[in-house]
Design an enzyme around this catalytic site. Sequence first.
Site, PDB file in Angstrom:
ATOM      1  CE  LYS A   1      36.799  36.799  36.591  1.00 39.89           C
ATOM      2  NZ  LYS A   1      37.207  37.617  37.762  1.00 39.89           N
TER       3      LYS A   1
ATOM      4  CE1 TYR B   1      41.308  40.333  35.213  1.00 33.94           C
ATOM      5  CE2 TYR B   1      42.012  38.083  34.810  1.00 33.94           C
ATOM      6  CZ  TYR B   1      41.009  39.005  35.066  1.00 33.94           C
ATOM      7  OH  TYR B   1      39.696  38.597  35.170  1.00 33.94           O
TER       8      TYR B   1
ATOM      9  CG  PHE C   1      44.301  40.925  43.759  1.00 35.53           C
ATOM     10  CD1 PHE C   1      43.999  40.787  42.415  1.00 35.53           C
ATOM     11  CD2 PHE C   1      43.992  42.125  44.388  1.00 35.53           C
ATOM     12  CE1 PHE C   1      43.400  41.807  41.699  1.00 35.53           C
ATOM     13  CE2 PHE C   1      43.393  43.168  43.679  1.00 35.53           C
ATOM     14  CZ  PHE C   1      43.097  42.996  42.335  1.00 35.53           C
TER      15      PHE C   1
ATOM     16  CG  ASN D   1      34.890  37.714  40.750  1.00 34.36           C
ATOM     17  OD1 ASN D   1      35.384  37.138  39.778  1.00 34.36           O
ATOM     18  ND2 ASN D   1      35.156  38.969  41.034  1.00 34.36           N
TER      19      ASN D   1
ATOM     20  CG  HIS E   1      36.703  40.093  32.807  1.00 37.25           C
ATOM     21  ND1 HIS E   1      37.426  41.014  33.511  1.00 37.25           N
ATOM     22  CD2 HIS E   1      36.591  40.587  31.542  1.00 37.25           C
ATOM     23  CE1 HIS E   1      37.764  42.022  32.695  1.00 37.25           C
ATOM     24  NE2 HIS E   1      37.270  41.784  31.494  1.00 37.25           N
TER      25      HIS E   1
ATOM     26  CD  GLU F   1      38.782  43.865  29.050  1.00 34.55           C
ATOM     27  OE1 GLU F   1      37.634  43.378  29.111  1.00 34.55           O
ATOM     28  OE2 GLU F   1      39.338  44.393  30.036  1.00 34.55           O
TER      29      GLU F   1
END
Length: 140
Positions: free
Chosen positions: A11, A51, A59, A114, A117, A128
């Site tokens: 990320k 997402y 969020f 974080n 993913h 994905e």
Amino acid sequence: MAVERTLSIIKPDATRRNLTGKINAVFEDAGLRIVAQKRIQLTPATAGAFYEVHKERPFYNDLVSFMVSGPVVVQVLQGENAVAKNREVMGATDPKKAEAHTIRAQFAESIEANSVHGSDSLENAKNEIAFFFAGTEILP
Ligand code: GDP
């Protein structure tokens, strides 16, 4: 155990801090093989679609903004039990709850930023991977 493939994303918080190599070393040390990889800039439309499952979560908008805040590295990891293995080396979503030595415990800045993913099921992994890669781009 079967050989599986899973989608990983390094990320923007991690690419910004030049951590791609350190994170890739964790995957490789865990027996996961990086069989496809590209550094890309997500658009709000692409991040929002990826997402989509979180659309109703409070969020969601922040997450999409974060994911377009810098380049990401999308990659396919292959190995025995790769989906669960990757979730194990990533650690819990919230780095404060992640086990020591996991990627998130070592590198994540926050529950949102974080660092990585990883697909959470084999079925999601297939979808994905197809979201980002053509079959010809995956080279075991
Ligand atoms: P994951 O499978 O561990 O990545 O976790 P989820 O699928 O539940 O959430 C997807 C991503 O949304 C996480 O990796 C975080 O980047 C972000 N996220 C999850 N929970 C929160 C939260 O409570 N607040 C914020 N700001 N972001 C979150």
